[in-house]
Each structure stands twice: as structure tokens, then as C-alpha cells.
Write a protein that holds these residues in place. Structure first.
Motif, mmCIF file in Angstrom:
data_model
loop_
_atom_site.group_PDB
_atom_site.id
_atom_site.type_symbol
_atom_site.label_atom_id
_atom_site.label_comp_id
_atom_site.label_asym_id
_atom_site.label_seq_id
_atom_site.Cartn_x
_atom_site.Cartn_y
_atom_site.Cartn_z
ATOM 1 N N SER A 96 -1.308 10.559 2.358
ATOM 2 C CA SER A 96 -2.348 10.280 3.829
ATOM 3 C C SER A 96 -1.848 8.895 4.551
ATOM 4 O O SER A 96 -1.223 8.046 3.993
ATOM 5 N N ALA A 97 -2.199 9.017 5.813
ATOM 6 C CA ALA A 97 -1.944 7.713 6.423
ATOM 7 C C ALA A 97 -2.890 6.788 5.991
ATOM 8 O O ALA A 97 -2.223 5.382 5.895
ATOM 9 N N VAL A 99 -3.442 5.743 2.898
ATOM 10 C CA VAL A 99 -2.597 5.187 1.722
ATOM 11 C C VAL A 99 -1.191 4.357 1.907
ATOM 12 O O VAL A 99 -1.013 3.394 1.772
ATOM 13 N N LEU A 100 -0.777 4.822 3.286
ATOM 14 C CA LEU A 100 0.690 4.232 3.633
ATOM 15 C C LEU A 100 0.125 3.074 4.490
ATOM 16 O O LEU A 100 0.780 1.943 4.196
ATOM 17 N N LEU A 101 -0.970 3.097 5.074
ATOM 18 C CA LEU A 101 -1.445 1.882 5.819
ATOM 19 C C LEU A 101 -1.796 0.750 4.573
ATOM 20 O O LEU A 101 -1.357 -0.411 4.896
ATOM 21 N N ALA A 102 -2.300 0.922 3.694
ATOM 22 C CA ALA A 102 -2.557 0.144 2.644
ATOM 23 C C ALA A 102 -1.489 -0.248 1.925
ATOM 24 O O ALA A 102 -1.457 -1.651 1.771
ATOM 25 N N GLU A 103 -0.517 0.649 1.697
ATOM 26 C CA GLU A 103 0.740 0.021 0.836
ATOM 27 C C GLU A 103 1.503 -1.092 2.039
ATOM 28 O O GLU A 103 2.118 -2.094 1.451
ATOM 29 N N VAL A 104 1.527 -0.591 3.232
ATOM 30 C CA VAL A 104 2.455 -1.538 4.142
ATOM 31 C C VAL A 104 1.609 -2.869 4.371
ATOM 32 O O VAL A 104 2.338 -3.968 4.187
ATOM 33 N N LYS A 105 0.386 -2.802 4.281
ATOM 34 C CA LYS A 105 -0.376 -4.116 4.420
ATOM 35 C C LYS A 105 -0.305 -5.196 3.263
ATOM 36 O O LYS A 105 0.193 -6.071 3.544
ATOM 37 N N ALA A 106 -0.096 -4.254 2.006
ATOM 38 C CA ALA A 106 -0.104 -5.080 0.860
ATOM 39 C C ALA A 106 1.434 -5.666 0.527
ATOM 40 O O ALA A 106 1.884 -6.746 0.217
ATOM 41 N N GLU A 107 2.323 -4.707 1.180
ATOM 42 C CA GLU A 107 3.835 -5.015 0.850
ATOM 43 C C GLU A 107 4.231 -6.029 1.561
ATOM 44 O O GLU A 107 5.362 -6.870 1.328
ATOM 45 N N TYR A 108 3.905 -5.893 3.041
ATOM 46 C CA TYR A 108 4.752 -6.677 4.012
ATOM 47 C C TYR A 108 3.712 -7.665 4.775
ATOM 48 O O TYR A 108 4.251 -8.477 5.683
ATOM 49 N N VAL A 112 -1.014 -3.776 10.604
ATOM 50 C CA VAL A 112 -1.125 -2.175 11.200
ATOM 51 C C VAL A 112 -2.409 -1.491 11.239
ATOM 52 O O VAL A 112 -3.276 -2.113 10.581
ATOM 53 N N VAL A 113 -2.462 -0.393 12.141
ATOM 54 C CA VAL A 113 -3.759 0.053 12.109
ATOM 55 C C VAL A 113 -3.690 1.520 12.071
ATOM 56 O O VAL A 113 -2.619 2.165 12.434
ATOM 57 N N GLY A 114 -4.641 2.264 11.636
ATOM 58 C CA GLY A 114 -4.737 3.706 11.889
ATOM 59 C C GLY A 114 -4.475 4.348 13.452
ATOM 60 O O GLY A 114 -3.945 5.277 13.611
ATOM 61 N N GLU A 115 -4.951 3.651 14.297
ATOM 62 C CA GLU A 115 -4.825 3.978 15.648
ATOM 63 C C GLU A 115 -5.363 2.971 16.552
ATOM 64 O O GLU A 115 -6.034 2.076 16.243
ATOM 65 N N PRO A 170 1.251 2.175 14.030
ATOM 66 C CA PRO A 170 0.963 1.356 15.198
ATOM 67 C C PRO A 170 0.352 -0.161 15.040
ATOM 68 O O PRO A 170 -0.397 -0.253 13.658
ATOM 69 N N THR A 171 0.292 -1.094 15.668
ATOM 70 C CA THR A 171 -0.370 -2.246 15.815
ATOM 71 C C THR A 171 -1.320 -2.154 17.024
ATOM 72 O O THR A 171 -1.100 -1.264 17.547
ATOM 73 N N LYS A 172 -2.165 -3.221 17.062
ATOM 74 C CA LYS A 172 -2.795 -3.382 18.370
ATOM 75 C C LYS A 172 -2.341 -3.771 19.501
ATOM 76 O O LYS A 172 -2.835 -4.118 20.618
#
Length: 183
Positions: A96-97, A99-108, A112-115, A170-172
Motif C-alpha cells: 500500500s502507498a 506503508v511505503l510513505l511511512a517507511e520512507v519517512k522513517a528511513e530517510y 513525502v505526501v500521499g498526494e 510526491p512532496t508538496k
């Protein structure tokens, strides 16, 4: 009255593996038939790991946000239609998007945003070199990452790869990306 002293003894993993192998070999040599199987108690779960973060312009795909002009001169554009740019996920297993958003925010530690919403306007002009064609694409200045999905192995001692793929997040921050071609 007896005093009992409890001690915690830490044994390196290699020593345990050696002892287990030695026990199995000894049992086999004596013909006792006893088989020593390592026991793991890792929790049964699935998880996603991300890697290879790169800056990436996540394009908007609707009409009125992509232009080409030339050869030479200049190109002047503006966003002609509003819309939203969202997460793009591709790969061999369902991830899911969120899960990926959460992982990227935590790792890096990136935002990033969902939209992200795009509104009409945002004018831009760029010179186009002689004999070249200029291209402008509107989008979000985000990131592209690789992802891999795992599950606990059947013996609960390791992991098994379920699938992998890429995600464009994406980001804002939004804007025009410019490049040239020969035709």
C-alpha cells in the motif's frame, strides 16, 4: 538458608551453531537417531524495506501540464487544468502507498505526501536553444525508491522475499521540469 545466585550468560550465535552441529554429528555417529533441529521464535509477520532513494520529478499526467515547442526560440507555459499528483507504486507484490510513505519517512526523514493538489496558473518561460525542442512537464519534486516485501520464513529463523518494485512519492513542492531534444 541457601542463597541462590542467578547469572545471565550470553553465548555468541556462532558458538550455539557450532554446539548444535557438534551434537547432531555426535548423535549421528552414535546411531542414537536423535535429530537436533534449531528452534527459532521470530514472530510471523510481513514487512517492507525501502532503499535507493533518489530525487525524482513525479509528473502530472493530465492534459494542460505537458508542453513541447521549438525548434529554438522560447517556450511560455502555464498550468491549464487543476488536479492531484499521487503516489505511484509498481512491482510484484501488493504494497500500500500508506506503508511505503511511512517507511520512507522513517528511513530517510523526508516530507513525502500521499498526494499534492495542483491549481491553475503557475506561469513559466524558458529559452530554447537553436535547432532544439524544449519540453516542460509540471509535477512534484519528490523521490523515487526501491522497495522489497518480506515475510518470516517457515522455520521462523529467517526471511523470504515476497516481491519488490519501485515507488514514486510526491512532496508538496511542485514546479516545471525542463529538458531539450533534437526533435
Amino acid at each position: 538458608m541457601h542463597n541462590t545466585v542467578l547469572r545471565r550468560v550470553l553465548v555468541p550465535t556462532a558458538a550455539v551453531a557450532f554446539a548444535m552441529a557438534a551434537t547432531t554429528t555426535a548423535d549421528a555417529a552414535t546411531g542414537s537417531g536423535a535429530l537436533v533441529v534449531p528452534r527459532c521464535d521470530n514472530p510471523v509477520k510481513q514487512w517492507v524495506q525501502v532503499s535507493g532513494k533518489k530525487s525524482y520529478h513525479v509528473p502530472s499526467w493530465w492534459h494542460g501540464t505537458s508542453f513541447k515547442d521549438g525548434p529554438g526560440g522560447s517556450i511560455r507555459v502555464s498550468v491549464e487544468k487543476a488536479g492531484k499528483i499521487g503516489v505511484e507504486v509498481s512491482g510484484t507484490a501488493g504494497v500500500s502507498a500508506g506503508v511505503l510513505l511511512a517507511e520512507v519517512k522513517a528511513e530517510y526523514s523526508v516530507k513525502v505526501v500521499g498526494e499534492v493538489g495542483v491549481t491553475v496558473g503557475h506561469h513559466y518561460t524558458h529559452a530554447v536553444p537553436a535547432k532544439k525542442y524544449g519540453h516542460l512537464q509540471y509535477g512534484s519534486w519528490g523521490y523515487k525508491v526501491n522497495w522489497t516485501k518480506y515475510k518470516t520464513s517457515a522455520d521462523r529463523c529467517g526471511k523470504v522475499k515476497i516481491g519488490s518494485g519501485t515507488a514514486k512519492l510526491p512532496t508538496k513542492e511542485t514546479g516545471w521540469r525542463y529538458w531539450t531534444t533534437n526533435s
